[in-house]
Scaffold this motif. Structure first.
Motif, PDB file in Angstrom:
ATOM      1  N   ASN A 122       0.821  -1.223   0.000  1.00 25.17           N
ATOM      2  CA  ASN A 122       0.000   0.000   0.000  1.00 25.17           C
ATOM      3  C   ASN A 122       0.847   1.262   0.000  1.00 25.17           C
ATOM      4  OD1 ASN A 122      -2.455  -1.392   0.032  1.00 25.17           O
ATOM      5  ND2 ASN A 122      -2.272  -1.691   2.247  1.00 25.17           N
ATOM      6  N   LEU A 123       1.902   1.258  -0.774  1.00 18.66           N
ATOM      7  CA  LEU A 123       2.778   2.433  -0.827  1.00 18.66           C
ATOM      8  C   LEU A 123       2.690   3.155  -2.173  1.00 18.66           C
ATOM      9  CD1 LEU A 123       6.042   1.083   0.873  1.00 18.66           C
ATOM     10  CD2 LEU A 123       4.579   2.910   1.737  1.00 18.66           C
ATOM     11  N   THR A 124       1.836   2.670  -3.067  1.00 17.34           N
ATOM     12  CA  THR A 124       1.789   3.253  -4.417  1.00 17.34           C
ATOM     13  C   THR A 124       1.621   4.785  -4.406  1.00 17.34           C
ATOM     14  OG1 THR A 124       0.914   1.161  -5.174  1.00 17.34           O
ATOM     15  CG2 THR A 124       0.712   3.009  -6.703  1.00 17.34           C
ATOM     16  N   PRO A 125       0.719   5.322  -3.562  1.00 15.97           N
ATOM     17  CA  PRO A 125       0.542   6.791  -3.607  1.00 15.97           C
ATOM     18  C   PRO A 125       1.758   7.572  -3.098  1.00 15.97           C
ATOM     19  CG  PRO A 125      -1.225   5.716  -2.345  1.00 15.97           C
ATOM     20  CD  PRO A 125      -0.186   4.682  -2.597  1.00 15.97           C
ATOM     21  N   TYR A 126       2.704   6.878  -2.481  1.00 16.97           N
ATOM     22  CA  TYR A 126       3.802   7.606  -1.825  1.00 16.97           C
ATOM     23  C   TYR A 126       5.137   7.444  -2.551  1.00 16.97           C
ATOM     24  CZ  TYR A 126       0.244   7.033   1.767  1.00 16.97           C
ATOM     25  OH  TYR A 126      -0.933   7.013   2.439  1.00 16.97           O
ATOM     26  N   LEU A 127       5.113   6.838  -3.720  1.00 16.47           N
ATOM     27  CA  LEU A 127       6.381   6.480  -4.376  1.00 16.47           C
ATOM     28  C   LEU A 127       7.318   7.664  -4.620  1.00 16.47           C
ATOM     29  CD1 LEU A 127       5.343   3.651  -6.872  1.00 16.47           C
ATOM     30  CD2 LEU A 127       7.099   3.512  -5.086  1.00 16.47           C
ATOM     31  N   ASP A 128       6.742   8.859  -4.784  1.00 16.38           N
ATOM     32  CA  ASP A 128       7.611  10.004  -5.076  1.00 16.38           C
ATOM     33  C   ASP A 128       7.932  10.842  -3.837  1.00 16.38           C
ATOM     34  OD1 ASP A 128       7.853   9.359  -7.782  1.00 16.38           O
ATOM     35  OD2 ASP A 128       5.818  10.136  -8.122  1.00 16.38           O
ATOM     36  N   ARG A 129       7.462  10.403  -2.672  1.00 15.09           N
ATOM     37  CA  ARG A 129       7.758  11.158  -1.443  1.00 15.09           C
ATOM     38  C   ARG A 129       9.119  10.796  -0.888  1.00 15.09           C
ATOM     39  NH1 ARG A 129       2.609  11.594   2.545  1.00 15.09           N
ATOM     40  NH2 ARG A 129       1.025  12.079   0.981  1.00 15.09           N
ATOM     41  N   LYS A 130       9.634  11.696  -0.055  1.00 18.00           N
ATOM     42  CA  LYS A 130      10.880  11.423   0.676  1.00 18.00           C
ATOM     43  C   LYS A 130      10.507  10.791   2.032  1.00 18.00           C
ATOM     44  CE  LYS A 130      13.763  13.317  -2.227  1.00 18.00           C
ATOM     45  NZ  LYS A 130      13.719  14.733  -2.506  1.00 18.00           N
ATOM     46  N   PRO A 131      11.416  10.044   2.644  1.00 21.27           N
ATOM     47  CA  PRO A 131      11.100   9.396   3.923  1.00 21.27           C
ATOM     48  C   PRO A 131      10.558  10.354   4.993  1.00 21.27           C
ATOM     49  CG  PRO A 131      13.136   8.518   3.076  1.00 21.27           C
ATOM     50  CD  PRO A 131      12.724   9.614   2.129  1.00 21.27           C
ATOM     51  N   ARG A 132      11.065  11.613   5.020  1.00 20.26           N
ATOM     52  CA  ARG A 132      10.605  12.538   6.075  1.00 20.26           C
ATOM     53  C   ARG A 132       9.141  12.910   5.899  1.00 20.26           C
ATOM     54  NH1 ARG A 132      13.660  15.829   2.777  1.00 20.26           N
ATOM     55  NH2 ARG A 132      12.383  17.393   1.719  1.00 20.26           N
ATOM     56  N   GLU A 133       8.602  12.664   4.710  1.00 25.87           N
ATOM     57  CA  GLU A 133       7.186  12.988   4.460  1.00 25.87           C
ATOM     58  C   GLU A 133       6.263  11.801   4.746  1.00 25.87           C
ATOM     59  OE1 GLU A 133       8.045  16.110   0.797  1.00 25.87           O
ATOM     60  OE2 GLU A 133       8.061  13.963   0.401  1.00 25.87           O
ATOM     61  N   LEU A 134       6.795  10.787   5.424  1.00 25.32           N
ATOM     62  CA  LEU A 134       6.017   9.581   5.710  1.00 25.32           C
ATOM     63  C   LEU A 134       5.877   9.376   7.204  1.00 25.32           C
ATOM     64  CD1 LEU A 134       7.828   7.062   3.318  1.00 25.32           C
ATOM     65  CD2 LEU A 134       5.704   8.308   2.849  1.00 25.32           C
ATOM     66  N   SER A 135       4.827   8.621   7.595  1.00 23.41           N
ATOM     67  CA  SER A 135       4.684   8.238   9.010  1.00 23.41           C
ATOM     68  C   SER A 135       5.675   7.111   9.314  1.00 23.41           C
ATOM     69  CB  SER A 135       3.266   7.738   9.256  1.00 23.41           C
ATOM     70  OG  SER A 135       3.097   6.484   8.629  1.00 23.41           O
ATOM     71  N   GLY A 136       5.831   6.806  10.601  1.00 25.72           N
ATOM     72  CA  GLY A 136       6.739   5.728  11.012  1.00 25.72           C
ATOM     73  C   GLY A 136       6.365   4.389  10.387  1.00 25.72           C
ATOM     74  N   GLY A 137       5.061   4.108  10.363  1.00 22.86           N
ATOM     75  CA  GLY A 137       4.588   2.838   9.797  1.00 22.86           C
ATOM     76  C   GLY A 137       4.897   2.760   8.304  1.00 22.86           C
ATOM     77  N   GLN A 138       4.690   3.903   7.608  1.00 20.43           N
ATOM     78  CA  GLN A 138       4.973   3.925   6.162  1.00 20.43           C
ATOM     79  C   GLN A 138       6.468   3.762   5.909  1.00 20.43           C
ATOM     80  OE1 GLN A 138       3.142   7.708   5.551  1.00 20.43           O
ATOM     81  NE2 GLN A 138       1.152   6.842   4.985  1.00 20.43           N
ATOM     82  N   ARG A 139       7.284   4.380   6.739  1.00 23.67           N
ATOM     83  CA  ARG A 139       8.746   4.241   6.572  1.00 23.67           C
ATOM     84  C   ARG A 139       9.167   2.784   6.747  1.00 23.67           C
ATOM     85  NH1 ARG A 139      10.975   9.361  10.099  1.00 23.67           N
ATOM     86  NH2 ARG A 139       9.285  10.652   9.354  1.00 23.67           N
ATOM     87  N   GLN A 140       8.558   2.135   7.747  1.00 17.73           N
ATOM     88  CA  GLN A 140       8.943   0.737   7.964  1.00 17.73           C
ATOM     89  C   GLN A 140       8.487  -0.114   6.786  1.00 17.73           C
ATOM     90  OE1 GLN A 140      11.109  -1.266   8.711  1.00 17.73           O
ATOM     91  NE2 GLN A 140      11.088  -0.955  10.923  1.00 17.73           N
ATOM     92  N   ARG A 141       7.347   0.255   6.182  1.00 19.61           N
ATOM     93  CA  ARG A 141       6.902  -0.482   4.986  1.00 19.61           C
ATOM     94  C   ARG A 141       7.871  -0.294   3.829  1.00 19.61           C
ATOM     95  NH1 ARG A 141       1.237   1.563   4.463  1.00 19.61           N
ATOM     96  NH2 ARG A 141       0.699   1.318   6.636  1.00 19.61           N
ATOM     97  N   VAL A 142       8.458   0.904   3.723  1.00 19.44           N
ATOM     98  CA  VAL A 142       9.456   1.133   2.661  1.00 19.44           C
ATOM     99  C   VAL A 142      10.667   0.221   2.897  1.00 19.44           C
ATOM    100  CG1 VAL A 142      10.999   2.809   1.562  1.00 19.44           C
ATOM    101  CG2 VAL A 142       8.724   3.530   2.329  1.00 19.44           C
ATOM    102  N   ALA A 143      11.081   0.142   4.165  1.00 17.71           N
ATOM    103  CA  ALA A 143      12.227  -0.726   4.483  1.00 17.71           C
ATOM    104  C   ALA A 143      11.906  -2.182   4.137  1.00 17.71           C
ATOM    105  CB  ALA A 143      12.582  -0.590   5.959  1.00 17.71           C
TER     106      ALA A 143
END
Ligand code: ATP
Length: 334
Positions: A122-143
């Motif tokens: 569920n990260l498709t809408p965030y593909l062009d964001r930088k990590p600082r523009e994400l919540s902790g949960g979203q950052r962990q999903r990127v990892a």
């Protein structure tokens, strides 16, 4: 494939022996959790498997091949850390793609893999964001996304949810479990949280002071703890332990009763005392009862039973759920 076997694995840092001979068989596709108190060696054992530390002795086999001399990047494993370890200047897409770019994969293949992983997470809408523009949960999903695209033989998770708040931890716990089942990739997951271990694992490794105390499914560990350590570690609130004459009557040095295995004011023999504290959680109430010579006992009762501090209660253990331990702390099975 991702079958991992440890044979007599030892690790010492200088004169200090941290891992004291670990033997373990992790089946391909299974979710194994290393759990134990702080400093017991969970992270060290994971880092040995990853190749981030060298073993002092023993073998680590991945799909039958001893990898102790193989560098981390060649072991085919992906690690996910508590700290996420994302590149702050790169977008989500860049972060997930990084390892694949380094490996020299063609651009369209990288894009396909990154987009598939983003969709799964569920990260498709965030593909062009930088990590600082994400919540902790979203950052962990990127990892996690970065780990997935490498299609490893196994995922190694080191306390990946520790930086998240309680509600998000529960949500991510479900997501990681669902994802692992969907991918059917072997996962080893380190946590000090026994609830996380019980809810996520196919099998749990309970570590204590660098030693594997028990390896089994969550329900095996709950129903048949091998010793006092495992009995006290698995289950919340903790099992009650009673020693002395009461235990001797059961032919044991110590007996254990889980808080959920008491009947409150039921028929039969039990221990009476005053409720010192009643914790009302809604669904359950936990009672801390001063039971005189046997000490303080913890009991669980229905949330709406209405027992309160100051009440006098009798706690009657379910006779079929009394655990027995010998003088060395090992379980006595009937
Ligand atoms: P926690 O839950 O607190 O992270 P852990 O079970 O993961 O604990 P480890 O990080 O594996 O524990 O550490 C186990 C022991 O090894 C600790 O006593 C630690 O101080 C020691 N240790 C870890 N790394 C090193 C090192 N590089 N040099 C010396 N000692 C180390």
């Amino acid at each position: 494939m991702g079958q991992i076997t440890l044979q007599g694995v030892q690790k010492a840092f200088g004169p200090v022996h941290i891992i004291k001979g670990a033997d373990l068989d992790i089946a391909d596709g299974s979710f194994v959790v290393f759990v134990g108190p702080s400093g017991c060696g969970k992270t060290t054992l994971l880092r040995l498997i990853a190749g981030l530390e060298d073993v002092t002795d023993g073998k680590i086999l991945i799909d039958g091949k001893n990898v102790v001399a193989v560098p981390p990047a060649k072991r085919g494993l992906s690690m996910v850390f508590q700290s996420y370890a994302l590149y702050p200047h790169m977008s989500v897409r860049g972060n997930i793609a990084f390892g694949l770019k380094m490996a020299g994969l063609p651009k369209d293949e990288i894009n396909r893999k990154v987009e598939a992983a983003a969709a799964t997470l569920n990260l498709t809408p965030y593909l062009d964001r930088k990590p600082r523009e994400l919540s902790g949960g979203q950052r962990q999903r990127v990892a996690i996304g970065r780990a997935i695209v490498r299609e490893p033989k196994a995922f190694l998770f080191d306390e990946p949810l520790s930086n998240l708040d309680a509600a998000l931890r529960v949500q991510m716990r479900l997501e990681v479990t669902r994802l692992q089942k969907q991918l059917a990739t072997t996962a080893i997951y380190v946590t000090h949280d026994q609830v996380e271990a019980m809810t996520m694992a196919d099998k749990i490794v309970v570590l204590n002071a660098g030693k594997i105390e028990q390896y089994g499914s969550p329900i095996e560990l709950y129903q048949k703890p091998a010793n006092l350590f495992v009995a006290g570690f698995i289950g919340s609130p903790k099992m009650n332990f009673i020693t002395g004459d009461v235990a001797a009557q059961h032919g044991a040095a110590t007996i254990g009763v889980r808080p959920e295995h008491f009947h409150i004011d039921g028929g039969g023999q039990g221990w009476s005392g005053k409720v010192m504290v009643a914790e009302h959680l809604g669904s359950d109430t936990f009672l801390y009862v001063d039971a005189g010579p046997v000490g303080t006992l913890t009991a669980r009762c229905e949330g709406e039973k209405g027992v309160k501090a100051g009440d006098q209660v009798t706690l009657v253990p379910d006779p079929n759920r009394i655990y027995r331990f010998d003088a060395s702390g090992n379980a006595i099975f009937a």
